[in-house]
Write an enzyme that holds these catalytic residues in place. Structure first.
Site, PDB file in Angstrom:
ATOM      1  N   ASP A  54       0.849  -1.197   0.000  1.00  0.00           N
ATOM      2  CA  ASP A  54       0.000   0.000   0.000  1.00  0.00           C
ATOM      3  C   ASP A  54       0.880   1.241   0.000  1.00  0.00           C
ATOM      4  OD1 ASP A  54       0.946  -0.016   2.651  1.00  0.00           O
ATOM      5  OD2 ASP A  54      -0.798  -1.199   3.258  1.00  0.00           O
ATOM      6  N   ASP A  78       1.545   5.253   1.267  1.00  0.00           N
ATOM      7  CA  ASP A  78       1.256   6.352   2.192  1.00  0.00           C
ATOM      8  C   ASP A  78       1.814   7.628   1.590  1.00  0.00           C
ATOM      9  OD1 ASP A  78       0.215   4.563   4.103  1.00  0.00           O
ATOM     10  OD2 ASP A  78       2.237   4.104   4.786  1.00  0.00           O
ATOM     11  N   ASP A 104      10.570   5.297  12.522  1.00  0.00           N
ATOM     12  CA  ASP A 104      11.364   4.352  13.311  1.00  0.00           C
ATOM     13  C   ASP A 104      12.767   4.065  12.739  1.00  0.00           C
ATOM     14  OD1 ASP A 104      10.069   3.024  11.254  1.00  0.00           O
ATOM     15  OD2 ASP A 104       9.046   1.560  12.532  1.00  0.00           O
TER      16      ASP A 104
HETATM   17  P1  ATP Z   1       4.478  -2.642   5.913  1.00  0.00           P
HETATM   18  O1  ATP Z   1       3.557  -1.785   5.130  1.00  0.00           O
HETATM   19  O2  ATP Z   1       5.182  -3.683   5.184  1.00  0.00           O
HETATM   20  O3  ATP Z   1       3.811  -3.163   7.129  1.00  0.00           O
HETATM   21  P2  ATP Z   1       5.639  -0.191   6.746  1.00  0.00           P
HETATM   22  O4  ATP Z   1       7.008   0.211   7.175  1.00  0.00           O
HETATM   23  O5  ATP Z   1       5.049   0.512   5.571  1.00  0.00           O
HETATM   24  O6  ATP Z   1       5.672  -1.730   6.494  1.00  0.00           O
HETATM   25  P3  ATP Z   1       3.378   0.806   8.155  1.00  0.00           P
HETATM   26  O7  ATP Z   1       2.779   0.308   9.419  1.00  0.00           O
HETATM   27  O8  ATP Z   1       2.598   0.795   6.906  1.00  0.00           O
HETATM   28  O9  ATP Z   1       4.707  -0.045   7.974  1.00  0.00           O
HETATM   29  O10 ATP Z   1       3.923   2.251   8.470  1.00  0.00           O
HETATM   30  C1  ATP Z   1       4.231   3.199   7.481  1.00  0.00           C
HETATM   31  C2  ATP Z   1       5.407   4.056   7.941  1.00  0.00           C
HETATM   32  O11 ATP Z   1       5.066   4.751   9.150  1.00  0.00           O
HETATM   33  C3  ATP Z   1       6.682   3.291   8.279  1.00  0.00           C
HETATM   34  O12 ATP Z   1       7.443   3.026   7.139  1.00  0.00           O
HETATM   35  C4  ATP Z   1       7.362   4.229   9.243  1.00  0.00           C
HETATM   36  O13 ATP Z   1       7.985   5.282   8.555  1.00  0.00           O
HETATM   37  C5  ATP Z   1       6.194   4.822  10.015  1.00  0.00           C
HETATM   38  N1  ATP Z   1       5.889   4.039  11.232  1.00  0.00           N
HETATM   39  C6  ATP Z   1       5.022   3.024  11.357  1.00  0.00           C
HETATM   40  N2  ATP Z   1       4.980   2.561  12.600  1.00  0.00           N
HETATM   41  C7  ATP Z   1       5.842   3.309  13.310  1.00  0.00           C
HETATM   42  C8  ATP Z   1       6.247   3.328  14.676  1.00  0.00           C
HETATM   43  N3  ATP Z   1       5.759   2.457  15.553  1.00  0.00           N
HETATM   44  N4  ATP Z   1       7.161   4.256  15.041  1.00  0.00           N
HETATM   45  C9  ATP Z   1       7.661   5.148  14.164  1.00  0.00           C
HETATM   46  N5  ATP Z   1       7.317   5.168  12.872  1.00  0.00           N
HETATM   47  C10 ATP Z   1       6.430   4.265  12.437  1.00  0.00           C
HETATM   48 MG    MG Z   2       2.992   0.320   4.814  1.00  0.00          MG
END
Ligand code: ATP
Ligand code: MG
Length: 456
Positions: free
Chosen positions: A71, A73, A151
């Protein structure tokens, strides 16, 4: 003018905001055709209205790794209300931090306003608990601050589809090149702010083939206990992501290596303690991974049923040992195991209902006489119950011939089925009658299923 002047005065020490490395397309090779149509539309519309807008986070990381993002963002300097006004099909969601979901056709893009690292205006909120865990942070900020509160460096990359540039504040592109998962800031305090980051570290490392940087890895073991302070629903969300990542087997193996499984997967503690349980769980996870990677649907209920099965088995034996008949003993065991879990992991009812059905079908699958196999075939969840049985066979818990029997029975025609039925198999009613006849002879029953082998 004034900014330039002030910039000179403070000569870049305390006051010059960190500048991003702006990496051109020629250096990273990620073209805008990798961006989904909806995310493209969102960034274009925002930019046309003089806002800045970037694809951010996991999608940029995955594109750089050559993977198709799940997805997209978008991060922007427009407020949620401003975003809302630009897109007819959009809605503001979120309590902890308000974001906007913009819908185009079947796709939804999450648009968030740059988040700050410090409270600025009145009314901003940033509240922490006694361990340093942030309970609310509703602070808007600059793009640089937004990068800093993410993160890992590889998750803090901004991609501008218009110019095809990557804006990199924390050397994420270089880290990705070295396959390194590096925490932004001081790892221990970042984990304290949000212990879920420990699970994210393990999931991202195991699923993207990255290595957790030693500084980010070291504190995990001693901070694992903090996960207990996170709301169970959030832990469940993260755990589901991990189990459905297509790399569950690696993730769980790494959770155990980092000493994280006690807090998150208490369900694994018991099952993984003994070889048969461990084999069963790992087979179940690998099976799920294959399905996910092949684009087939997976049922979280099935997965949790797998993770907890050996606990159910142990409890079941325990109740039978106390003289309870097999089926009521199984139902009590299921209740018991689910009740114990409820305090640790918020398994939603829709999953636990599936789990119960799958478990309850197991002794029925061992009965292959009379009308019962036909009735079982009609069960709406037969397929799940049968797949579960096959896993049990594969792990060595149940005789393989039983799984093979069902495989044949499903495919067979009427005449063959009739021939396949096991004659003289003792039914529950006959068994009870016999037992009544022997009234007074010892309590424990051994017959939870004729194909069942002992744990070992
Ligand atoms: P995936 O989509 O594969 O789960 P992702 O890294 O995109 O991995 P998401 O939960 O979609 O994870 O989060 C989007 C973004 O938001 C992350 O890439 C990160 O930059 C930020 N993020 C998400 N969770 C946290 C957290 N707990 N602390 C800090 N930043 C976060
Ligand atoms: Mg994501």
């Amino acid at each position: 003018m004034i900014t330039r002047f002030l910039g000179k005065v403070f000569s870049g020490h305390l006051f010059k905001p960190p500048q991003p490395k702006i990496i051109p397309f020629s250096a990273h090779g990620v073209g805008r055709e990798g961006i989904s149509p909806c995310a493209l539309r969102v960034t274009q519309t925002l930019q046309r209205h003089e806002f800045s807008a970037f694809v951010v986070g996991g999608a940029v990381r995955d594109l750089l790794l050559g993977r198709r993002p799940k997805d997209f963002d978008v991060a922007t300097d427009a407020t949620p209300e401003e975003v809302r006004e630009l897109f007819r099909r959009s809605r503001v969601i979120g309590r902890r931090f308000r974001i906007v979901h913009v819908m185009c056709g079947p796709e939804t893009v999450e648009v968030s306003t740059f988040r700050g690292t410090n409270p600025t205006d009145e009314g901003d909120e940033r509240v922490a608990d006694e361990h340093g865990r942030i309970l609310r942070d509703n602070v808007f900020g600059s793009q640089e601050q937004d990068a800093t509160r993410r993160d890992f460096s590889v998750n803090a990359l901004f991609y501008d589809p218009a110019t095809q540039e990557i804006w990199d504040y924390h050397d994420g592109v270089a880290d990705l090149g070295k396959r390194r998962l590096r925490m932004i800031g001081e790892p221990e305090s970042r984990y304290r702010e949000d212990p879920v980051r420990m699970l994210r570290a393990v999931r991202l490392a195991a699923s993207r083939g990255l290595e957790i940087d030693p500084r980010a890895r070291k504190p995990i073991r001693s901070l694992a206990g903090l996960l207990a302070s996170v709301p169970p629903a959030r832990v469940l969300d993260e755990l589901l992501k991990l189990l459905l990542s297509g790399h569950a087997a690696q993730c769980v193996a790494q959770l155990r290596r980092e000493g994280l499984h006690h807090g998150v997967l208490p369900l694994l503690d018991a099952s993984m303690g003994q070889p048969l349980g461990e084999r069963f769980v790992m087979l179940g996870l690998r099976n799920t991974d294959e399905r996910v990677l092949a684009g087939k649907p997976v049922s979280p209920g099935f997965l949790f049923a797998t993770l907890l099965w050996h606990e159910v088995l142990a409890a079941w034996k325990g109740f039978e040992g106390k003289g309870e008949p097999p089926v009521p003993a199984l139902y009590r065991a299921m209740d018991d195991v689910l009740k114990t879990q409820a305090g640790k992991l918020a398994i939603p009812h829709r999953f636990s209902a599936d789990m119960r059905e799958i478990w309850a079908m197991q002794p029925r699958l061992l009965q292959r006489s009379g009308k019962r196999p036909y009735r079982l075939l009609e069960h709406p969840r037969f397929r799940a119950g049968y797949d579960f049985l096959r896993l049990r066979c594969e792990s060595g818990e149940v005789d393989r011939s039983i799984g093979e029997w069902w495989e044949r029975f499903q495919r067979a025609g009427e005449a063959e089925r009739a021939q396949m039925l096991v004659r003289g198999e003792e039914t529950g009613r006959r068994r009870r009658r016999r037992r009544r006849r022997r009234r007074g002879e010892g309590g424990a029953t051994q017959d939870q299923g004729e194909g069942m082998r002992d744990e070992g």
